[in-house]
Design a protein around this motif. Structure first.
Motif, mmCIF file in Angstrom:
data_model
loop_
_atom_site.group_PDB
_atom_site.id
_atom_site.type_symbol
_atom_site.label_atom_id
_atom_site.label_comp_id
_atom_site.label_asym_id
_atom_site.label_seq_id
_atom_site.Cartn_x
_atom_site.Cartn_y
_atom_site.Cartn_z
ATOM 1 N N THR A 49 15.744 -14.009 40.277
ATOM 2 C CA THR A 49 14.852 -14.141 41.422
ATOM 3 C C THR A 49 13.560 -13.387 41.112
ATOM 4 O O THR A 49 13.422 -12.791 40.043
ATOM 5 C CB THR A 49 15.487 -13.555 42.700
ATOM 6 O OG1 THR A 49 15.816 -12.164 42.459
ATOM 7 C CG2 THR A 49 16.731 -14.313 43.102
ATOM 8 N N GLY A 50 12.633 -13.371 42.068
ATOM 9 C CA GLY A 50 11.412 -12.586 41.928
ATOM 10 C C GLY A 50 10.639 -12.929 40.670
ATOM 11 O O GLY A 50 10.493 -14.101 40.298
ATOM 12 N N GLY A 51 10.133 -11.883 39.995
ATOM 13 C CA GLY A 51 9.343 -12.081 38.788
ATOM 14 C C GLY A 51 10.118 -12.774 37.689
ATOM 15 O O GLY A 51 9.574 -13.620 36.962
ATOM 16 N N GLU A 52 11.405 -12.438 37.556
ATOM 17 C CA GLU A 52 12.222 -13.090 36.528
ATOM 18 C C GLU A 52 12.355 -14.579 36.821
ATOM 19 O O GLU A 52 12.276 -15.410 35.914
ATOM 20 C CB GLU A 52 13.604 -12.437 36.461
ATOM 21 C CG GLU A 52 13.618 -11.059 35.831
ATOM 22 C CD GLU A 52 15.026 -10.523 35.668
ATOM 23 O OE1 GLU A 52 15.326 -9.977 34.609
ATOM 24 O OE2 GLU A 52 15.825 -10.647 36.622
ATOM 25 N N GLY A 53 12.567 -14.908 38.082
ATOM 26 C CA GLY A 53 12.676 -16.309 38.455
ATOM 27 C C GLY A 53 11.394 -17.080 38.171
ATOM 28 O O GLY A 53 11.426 -18.211 37.679
ATOM 29 N N LYS A 54 10.238 -16.463 38.479
ATOM 30 C CA LYS A 54 8.948 -17.109 38.218
ATOM 31 C C LYS A 54 8.725 -17.315 36.726
ATOM 32 O O LYS A 54 8.223 -18.356 36.298
ATOM 33 C CB LYS A 54 7.820 -16.261 38.795
ATOM 34 C CG LYS A 54 7.766 -16.248 40.322
ATOM 35 C CD LYS A 54 6.637 -15.364 40.825
ATOM 36 C CE LYS A 54 6.619 -15.311 42.352
ATOM 37 N NZ LYS A 54 5.555 -14.406 42.855
ATOM 38 N N ARG A 77 21.256 -15.461 43.468
ATOM 39 C CA ARG A 77 20.808 -14.291 44.218
ATOM 40 C C ARG A 77 19.844 -14.661 45.330
ATOM 41 O O ARG A 77 19.807 -14.009 46.376
ATOM 42 C CB ARG A 77 20.167 -13.279 43.276
ATOM 43 C CG ARG A 77 21.174 -12.573 42.366
ATOM 44 C CD ARG A 77 20.500 -11.612 41.425
ATOM 45 N NE ARG A 77 21.448 -11.004 40.506
ATOM 46 C CZ ARG A 77 21.103 -10.336 39.420
ATOM 47 N NH1 ARG A 77 19.825 -10.194 39.118
ATOM 48 N NH2 ARG A 77 22.020 -9.816 38.631
ATOM 49 N N ALA A 78 19.053 -15.703 45.114
ATOM 50 C CA ALA A 78 18.144 -16.162 46.168
ATOM 51 C C ALA A 78 18.919 -16.644 47.388
ATOM 52 O O ALA A 78 18.395 -16.655 48.498
ATOM 53 C CB ALA A 78 17.238 -17.268 45.646
ATOM 54 N N GLN A 79 20.177 -17.009 47.164
ATOM 55 C CA GLN A 79 21.033 -17.445 48.260
ATOM 56 C C GLN A 79 21.989 -16.342 48.712
ATOM 57 O O GLN A 79 22.960 -16.599 49.428
ATOM 58 C CB GLN A 79 21.822 -18.694 47.839
ATOM 59 C CG GLN A 79 20.926 -19.881 47.520
ATOM 60 C CD GLN A 79 21.700 -21.151 47.237
ATOM 61 O OE1 GLN A 79 22.825 -21.330 47.701
ATOM 62 N NE2 GLN A 79 21.115 -22.051 46.474
ATOM 63 N N GLY A 80 21.704 -15.111 48.276
ATOM 64 C CA GLY A 80 22.514 -13.981 48.702
ATOM 65 C C GLY A 80 23.872 -13.915 48.051
ATOM 66 O O GLY A 80 24.783 -13.267 48.570
ATOM 67 N N ARG A 81 24.029 -14.546 46.888
ATOM 68 C CA ARG A 81 25.319 -14.586 46.203
ATOM 69 C C ARG A 81 25.244 -13.722 44.948
ATOM 70 O O ARG A 81 24.549 -14.058 43.989
ATOM 71 C CB ARG A 81 25.689 -16.026 45.829
ATOM 72 C CG ARG A 81 25.758 -16.989 47.008
ATOM 73 C CD ARG A 81 26.917 -16.695 47.928
ATOM 74 N NE ARG A 81 28.186 -16.835 47.231
ATOM 75 C CZ ARG A 81 28.824 -18.014 47.073
ATOM 76 N NH1 ARG A 81 28.299 -19.132 47.563
ATOM 77 N NH2 ARG A 81 29.982 -18.059 46.449
#
Length: 453
Positions: A49-54, A77-81
Motif C-alpha cells: 500500500t502507500g508509497g510501495e503500492g504506487k 492491506r488496502a482492504q484491512g487484511r
C-alpha cells in the motif's frame, strides 16, 4: 523437512534457450511480444500500500506499455487484511482468484504449492531466472524441486542503522564484531545516548533480532536445521542465542527504556528514536527498508544523516549473517489468464522491471544483473551490493519459513514468546521450552493439513 533445491546448469540453461527459440514461445522475449495482450486484463494481488503500492504500480505500467495489457492490482492491506494467505483463500472461494500473487512469505508459497493452488513456472521463466538470480533465490521459490515463485523484491535483514552524529560525539566507529557493538553501545550510553531503540510492539523485529544473533553465533548449518524444524528450540545453540539477546534488555542504557519501552515502540517509532527531531538512541536494527522510513517519514537524507553497518558476527571465527526476506510472484492455477501471467512473471525476472522500482527507492532486488546505479543513493547501493555479493550464503528469514501459527501471527507463537522474553529475560531456558512446545504444535498442525514444506 529439507529445504527444496533446484539447479539449472549452464548446459541446461542453453538447452532451455534452444527449446524456447525452437518453439517460438509467446512472451516478452518473443517476436510477437509487442502488444500481444492488448485489450486483456491481468489481475495481480499483493500486500503493498502507500508509497510501495504506487511504486509497484509503475512496474505494472511498464508491463502494460510493453504488452498492451491492462493490469488490476488488488492489495490485501488496502482492504484491512494482514493475513495474505487468508486473503487469497477468500478470493479463491469467491471465484475471484488473481492471475498472479506477490507472496510475502516463503512458508505461504510452500503452503499454496502443496495445496495445488499454483501453476509451475515454464522453462522460459526458469531460464530468465537462471540468467538473473543466484541459485539460492531459485531454491526459495521452489517446492519439491518444482519452480513456482520468482523473487522480485527482497530485503536485507542484516543491517544496523546508526546516527553518524551520535557516533562522532561518542568517538565510536562501526563495530567489526558483536562484542565491539556492545562496547560501542556502552560508550554511547556514557556519552548520553542509549545504544538501541527496539521495535518490540510489532513483535516481528524481535524474531529478526534473534535470527541474526542465532545465525551469527550458531552458523549456517544449525540455522538451516532450526529453520526447517530438524532441531528443537531447546537445543543449546538456541538457549545460548537467547542469553545473548536477553543481555540487551537487562540495562536501560543498552536499549532505550529497556524491554518495557521496547514493547511500546513500533518500527517507525524505533527509527524515529534515532532519526527524529528528539533522538533517544544511536542505533536501530532492522532491514534495508529502514532507509525508506528515514527519508520518507523523517525527511532525512540517508547518505548524510544516516548510515549502516552489517550485523556483526558473534564469536571468534564466525561470519557476519546475511538474512533476507522477499516477495515472490506466483501464478495461480485458477487464474483466468495463465499465458499472460507467465509473461508478467518473466518480465519481473528482467533487470528492466527491477530498475523501475529501484529508481524510486524503498526497494531492493536480488537480480544480479540490475545496475547498482539504478538505486537513488550510495547507501542503498551499498546495501544492495552486500545482498548480491552474499550469493549462496543468504539465509531466508527463519520465521517466514515456519508455519504461520508459530512464526507469523500476532499474539501467539514466537512473536508472543519473544515479547514476553524481552519483558523479563531472566530465564532463557524456560523461554526455549515454550518456543519448542509452540513450534512442535504448529508444525504438527501444519503437517496434518498439508501446509508445511
Amino acid at each position: 523437512m529439507k529445504r527444496p533445491r533446484i539447479a539449472i546448469s549452464r548446459l541446461a540453461a542453453t538447452a532451455v534457450a534452444l527449446a524456447v527459440t525452437a518453439t517460438a514461445c509467446s512472451g516478452l522475449n518473443s517476436a510477437s511480444g509487442e502488444q500481444e495482450f492488448s485489450g486483456q486484463t491481468l489481475t495481480v494481488a499483493g500486500s503493498w500500500t502507500g508509497g510501495e503500492g504506487k511504486n509497484f504500480r509503475k512496474v505494472l505500467d511498464g508491463f502494460s506499455k510493453k504488452t498492451g495489457a491492462k493490469v488490476k492490482f488488488v492489495s490485501s492491506r488496502a482492504q484491512g487484511r494482514d493475513d495474505f494467505a487468508l486473503f487469497i483463500r477468500d478470493l479463491r472461494k469467491a471465484g475471484k482468484s488473481p492471475d498472479v500473487a506477490m507472496v510475502p512469505q516463503v512458508g505461504v508459497l510452500q503452503q499454496f504449492a502443496q495445496k495445488g493452488w499454483l501453476e509451475p513456472l515454464p522453462p522460459r521463466v526458469e531460464l530468465e531466472a537462471a540468467r538473473n538470480f543466484a541459485l539460492v533465490w531459485q531454491n526459495y521459490g521452489s517446492v519439491r524441486r518444482i519452480f513456482y515463485g520468482l523473487y522480485f523484491k527482497a530485503s536485507h535483514k542484516s543491517t544496523v542503522w546508526y546516527s553518524p552524529k551520535a557516533f562522532e560525539k561518542a568517538d565510536v566507529l562501526p563495530p567489526k564484531d558483536y562484542k565491539e557493538m556492545i562496547s560501542a553501545g556502552q560508550k554511547l550510553s556514557r556519552a548520553g545516548t542509549p545504544a538501541f531503540s527496539v521495535a518490540g510492539k510489532d513483535a516481528w523485529p524481535l524474531t529478526d533480532w534473534f535470527e541474526n544473533i542465532y545465525l551469527a553465533q550458531a552458523g549456517l548449518t544449525n540455522y538451516a536445521k532450526l529453520a526447517t524444524n530438524e532441531i528443537g528450540w531447546t537445543d543449546p545453540t538456541v538457549i545460548k542465542a537467547l542469553k545473548t539477546f536477553g543481555k540487551l534488555f537487562k540495562s536501560k542504557d543498552m536499549v532505550a527504556g529497556g524491554g518495557t519501552e521496547a514493547l511500546r515502540t513500533d518500527l517507525n517509532e524505533s527509527v524515529g528514536a534515532v532519526y527524529g527531531k528528539d533522538p533517544k538512541a544511536a542505533m536501530v536494527y532492522e532491514g534495508d527498508f529502514v532507509a525508506g522510513i528515514i527519508s520518507g517519514e523523517f525527511n532525512r537524507k540517508v547518505d548524510d544523516d544516516a548510515n549502516f553497518f552489517e550485523f556483526p558476527p558473534v564469536g571468534k571465527g564466525k561470519q557476519p549473517p546475511v538474512i533476507s526476506g522477499g516477495d515472490a510472484a506466483v501464478a495461480m492455477k485458477d487464474g483466468k489468464n495463465k499465458d499472460m501471467a507467465m509473461s508478467f512473471i518473466e518480465y519481473l525476472a528482467s533487470p528492466k522491471a527491477a530498475e523501475i522500482w529501484a529508481k524510486e527507492g524503498g526497494f531492493l532486488s536480488p537480480n544480479i544483473n540490475l545496475d547498482l546505479d539504478a538505486y537513488p543513493d550510495e547507501t542503498t547501493r551499498k546495501v544492495a551490493k552486500s545482498l548480491v555479493d552474499a550469493g549462496e550464503a543468504v539465509q531466508f528469514d527463519m520465521s517466514d519459513q515456519a508455519p504461520g501459527d508459530f512464526g507469523g501471527t500476532p499474539g501467539q507463537g514466537e512473536w508472543q514468546l519473544l515479547q514476553e522474553f524481552i519483558r523479563d529475560p531472566s530465564d532463557p531456558e524456560k523461554t526455549a521450552q515454550k518456543l519448542d512446545q509452540a513450534a512442535a504444535k504448529a508444525y504438527l498442525d501444519a503437517s496434518a493439513t498439508g501446509t508445511t514444506g
